[in-house]
Design a protein around this motif. Structure first.
Motif, PDB file in Angstrom:
ATOM      1  N   SER A   1       0.832  -1.203   0.000  1.00 44.28           N
ATOM      2  CA  SER A   1       0.000   0.000   0.000  1.00 44.28           C
ATOM      3  C   SER A   1       0.868   1.256   0.000  1.00 44.28           C
ATOM      4  CB  SER A   1      -0.924   0.007   1.222  1.00 44.28           C
ATOM      5  OG  SER A   1      -1.824  -1.077   1.197  1.00 44.28           O
ATOM      6  N   VAL A   2       1.952   1.239   0.786  1.00 45.79           N
ATOM      7  CA  VAL A   2       2.851   2.395   0.843  1.00 45.79           C
ATOM      8  C   VAL A   2       3.496   2.632  -0.518  1.00 45.79           C
ATOM      9  CG1 VAL A   2       4.957   3.317   1.880  1.00 45.79           C
ATOM     10  CG2 VAL A   2       3.294   2.106   3.305  1.00 45.79           C
ATOM     11  N   ILE A   3       3.978   1.572  -1.153  1.00 43.63           N
ATOM     12  CA  ILE A   3       4.638   1.713  -2.448  1.00 43.63           C
ATOM     13  C   ILE A   3       3.663   2.223  -3.504  1.00 43.63           C
ATOM     14  CG2 ILE A   3       5.784   0.436  -4.304  1.00 43.63           C
ATOM     15  CD1 ILE A   3       6.982  -1.365  -2.130  1.00 43.63           C
ATOM     16  N   GLU A   4       2.451   1.686  -3.518  1.00 39.57           N
ATOM     17  CA  GLU A   4       1.442   2.141  -4.479  1.00 39.57           C
ATOM     18  C   GLU A   4       1.120   3.620  -4.278  1.00 39.57           C
ATOM     19  OE1 GLU A   4      -1.846  -0.454  -3.939  1.00 39.57           O
ATOM     20  OE2 GLU A   4      -0.962  -2.112  -5.064  1.00 39.57           O
ATOM     21  N   PHE A   5       1.027   4.039  -3.024  1.00 42.83           N
ATOM     22  CA  PHE A   5       0.731   5.446  -2.721  1.00 42.83           C
ATOM     23  C   PHE A   5       1.848   6.349  -3.225  1.00 42.83           C
ATOM     24  CE2 PHE A   5       0.998   9.154   0.058  1.00 42.83           C
ATOM     25  CZ  PHE A   5      -0.306   9.633   0.006  1.00 42.83           C
ATOM     26  N   LEU A   6       3.098   5.978  -2.962  1.00 41.31           N
ATOM     27  CA  LEU A   6       4.224   6.819  -3.373  1.00 41.31           C
ATOM     28  C   LEU A   6       4.359   6.872  -4.893  1.00 41.31           C
ATOM     29  CD1 LEU A   6       6.883   5.817  -0.690  1.00 41.31           C
ATOM     30  CD2 LEU A   6       5.472   7.872  -0.761  1.00 41.31           C
ATOM     31  N   LYS A   7       4.077   5.767  -5.570  1.00 44.59           N
ATOM     32  CA  LYS A   7       4.113   5.779  -7.033  1.00 44.59           C
ATOM     33  C   LYS A   7       3.050   6.711  -7.597  1.00 44.59           C
ATOM     34  CE  LYS A   7       6.116   1.208  -7.972  1.00 44.59           C
ATOM     35  NZ  LYS A   7       5.869  -0.150  -8.519  1.00 44.59           N
ATOM     36  N   LEU A   8       1.844   6.652  -7.032  1.00 48.76           N
ATOM     37  CA  LEU A   8       0.781   7.555  -7.472  1.00 48.76           C
ATOM     38  C   LEU A   8       1.161   9.004  -7.204  1.00 48.76           C
ATOM     39  CD1 LEU A   8      -2.063   8.220  -8.478  1.00 48.76           C
ATOM     40  CD2 LEU A   8      -2.911   7.780  -6.158  1.00 48.76           C
TER      41      LEU A   8
END
Length: 446
Positions: free
Chosen positions: A289-296
Motif C-alpha cells: 500500500s505504501v509503495i502504491e501510494f508513493l508511485k501515485l
C-alpha cells in the motif's frame, strides 16, 4: 494540559490566530501540569504485582540496567535474543516456550526490560488483556496526553507541515493534500490555520484521505466521517473553504489521469503525505500500500509539471530494507532496542506518581506498536519490496535549516535527551532520536 479535553474540535478552538499556527500547536510550555491527567485507576486491581521502580538504563539491549539484579536483567536479555533466534530458524515450539518464560518475568509496573518483556508477550497474545480493556475507557484522554506530552507524532507532523507550507506557491488557486492515513486528523489543524491566514485569494483547500480495505478485525476508534466533521468545523471557524473527502487509490489515480487529459495546468497544487509506524497511529498498513501510494504521488506530481511535494514519516525504520535480508533475529534485536529506547524516553517524561496514566498509555499505544516491530511477515515484505520502493524514482527535496532549528526547539534539544539532525544525500531527511537511537524520520521529496 489535557484536563477537560472533550474532543478534537474543542481542543482546536483554543488557539490564537495572531501566532504562527505550527508553533502554537506543537510547542509546549514548561509549566504543563501532568497532575491533571484524570484516568480511571487500573493498576489498583493488580496490587499483587511487584512494584519495581523504573530503571534509567541507558545502554543498548545487551547491558543490564540500573535498579535491577544483574541475573534477572541478563535472563530477560538472553530470553529476548533466544526468541528472535528461534523465530529466525522457524522453531516455533521453542519460541512459544521462551514466551512462557518471558511472561513470568514481565510486569507493566516494572523496569524498562521487565515492561519490554511484558508488552512483547501481550503483543504476541491475540486476546485483549484486562489492562488494555480498562485503558480503553480512557482512550480519548490518553491519546491527547500521549500526543501532547511525547514528541514523536508532533515532530513528524510539524516537520511535514513545515515542508508543505513553504513549498506552496503564492499563485496556487487550490491546495490539494492527499493523506495516506488521516486517522484522527490531528496533523491538519495547523495547516488549516496557516492557509486561512496566508491564503489571500486562494479559492479552496482540499483534503483527500485514502480509503483502504479494512486490514484489522476491530473497527477504527474514530470513523472518517467524525474526522471529516471536525476538520470542517475547524476550517469554518477560520473562514477557510475546505473540502474533505475519502477515495480509494484507483479512483484517485483515475482522477489524476483525467486532469492530465483536460490540461488544467497548475490550477491545483498537490501535497502527498504518508505517515507509517508512528507510535500513536492505530492502523498498520501493508508495504505494498505504501509503495502504491508513493508511485501515485510521483506520477501525479509529474502530471502537474512538478507542482507538488511528498512528505514521508517513518517510525519503524523502512530504510533498513535497502540493504538486503539480514535474518529475522537481527531485525528483531534491533527493533527491540528501538522499543526499549522508546520506553526509556517515556520513563523520563512521566513521573512515577502517574503510574496508572503511564500504564494506560503504554497498553493503548505501545502494545500495537511492538506488534509491528515483531511482525516477521511485515519485515519480509519490506525487504522483498525494498527494490520497488527504491525504484519509485522520487527526487529528494532539501529541508531548510530554519526547520531544523525549530524542530530542535520543539524537542528541547540540550535540555532533554532528544536530538534532531539532518540526513540524506541532499539533506532531505530529518531524524528525531533519543540518546543514541533514532526513533522517527521524516523525509521530503518531489
Amino acid at each position: 494540559m489535557v484536563d477537560g479535553v472533550k474532543d478534537f474540535g474543542d481542543d482546536c478552538m483554543v488557539s490564537n490566530t495572531s501566532l504562527l499556527p505550527l508553533r502554537e500547536y506543537y510547542f509546549l510550555e514548561d509549566d504543563v501540569e501532568l497532575q491533571n491527567l484524570h484516568m480511571s485507576p487500573i493498576a489498583s486491581k493488580h496490587q499483587a504485582m511487584d512494584d519495581v521502580n523504573s530503571s534509567n538504563d541507558t545502554g543498548p539491549l545487551i547491558f543490564p540496567g540500573d535498579g535491577m539484579e544483574v541475573d534477572e536483567c541478563l535472563s530477560i536479555v538472553h530470553l529476548l535474543k533466544a526468541y528472535g533466534e528461534a523465530m529466525d530458524i522457524e522453531m516455533r515450539e521453542l519460541a512459544e516456550e521462551i514466551t512462557m518464560r518471558l511472561k513470568e518475568k514481565g510486569y507493566p509496573t516494572g523496569s524498562t526490560l521487565q515492561r519490554l518483556a511484558y508488552y512483547l508477550v501481550q503483543a504476541l497474545d491475540k486476546q485483549v488483556s484486562f489492562l488494555r480493556e480498562e485503558a480503553m475507557i480512557n482512550y480519548e484522554i490518553a491519546f491527547s496526553a500521549f500526543y501532547q506530552v511525547f514528541p514523536y507524532g508532533r515532530f513528524a507532523h510539524f516537520t511535514a507541515n513545515s515542508v508543505i507550507l513553504e513549498a506552496i506557491p503564492e499563485d496556487a488557486e487550490m491546495v490539494h493534500i492527499v493523506d495516506f492515513d488521516i486517522g484522527k486528523g490531528v496533523q491538519w489543524p495547523p495547516i488549516i490555520e496557516a492557509l486561512a491566514i496566508q491564503g489571500g485569494q486562494r479559492v479552496e483547500v482540499r483534503f483527500t484521505s485514502i480509503k483502504w480495505e479494512q486490514e484489522e478485525e476491530d473497527p477504527p476508534l474514530q470513523s472518517f466521517e467524525e474526522t471529516q466533521m471536525l476538520l470542517h468545523e475547524h476550517a469554518r471557524h477560520y473562514g477557510l473553504r475546505l473540502k474533505v473527502e475519502e477515495k480509494d487509490l484507483v479512483s484517485l489515480d483515475s482522477e489524476m489521469k483525467k486532469t492530465k487529459k483536460i490540461g488544467e495546468g497548475n490550477y491545483e497544487w498537490l501535497a502527498f503525505n504518508c505517515m507509517v509506524g508512528l507510535p500513536h497511529m492505530e492502523e498498520r498498513r501493508n508495504v505494498r500500500s505504501v509503495i502504491e501510494f508513493l508511485k501515485l504521488a510521483k506520477d501525479s506530481i509529474r502530471v502537474k509539471g512538478g507542482g507538488g511535494t511528498i512528505t514521508f514519516g517513518d517510525g519503524i525504520g523502512w530504510g533498513k530494507g535497502l540493504q538486503g535480508w539480514p535474518g529475522y533475529g537481527n531485525i528483531f534485536e534491533g527493533q527491540l532496542g528501538q522499543f526499549k529506547t522508546l520506553l526509556e524516553s517515556m520513563d523520563n517524561q512521566l513521573p512515577h506518581h502517574l503510574r496508572e496514566a503511564k500504564i494506560a498509555i503504554e497498553c493503548l499505544f505501545l502494545i500495537p506498536y511492538v506488534s509491528s516491530l515483531i511482525d516477521m511477515q511485515m519485515w519480509k515484505e519490506i525487504y522483498r519490496e525494498s527494490r520497488a520502493l527504491s525504484e519509485v524514482g522520487l527526487e529528494p527535496w532539501s529541508m531548510r535549516n530554519d526547520n531544523v532549528l525549530e524542530a530542535k526547539e520543539l524537542v528541547r534539544e540540550g535540555e532533554s535527551s532528544y536530538w534532531v539532525r539532518i540526513e540524506g544525500v541532499k539533506q532531505n531527511q530529518m531524524v528525531l532520536g533519543y540518546r543514541g537511537t533514532p526513533l522517527v524520520k521524516v523525509s521530503s521529496w518531489r
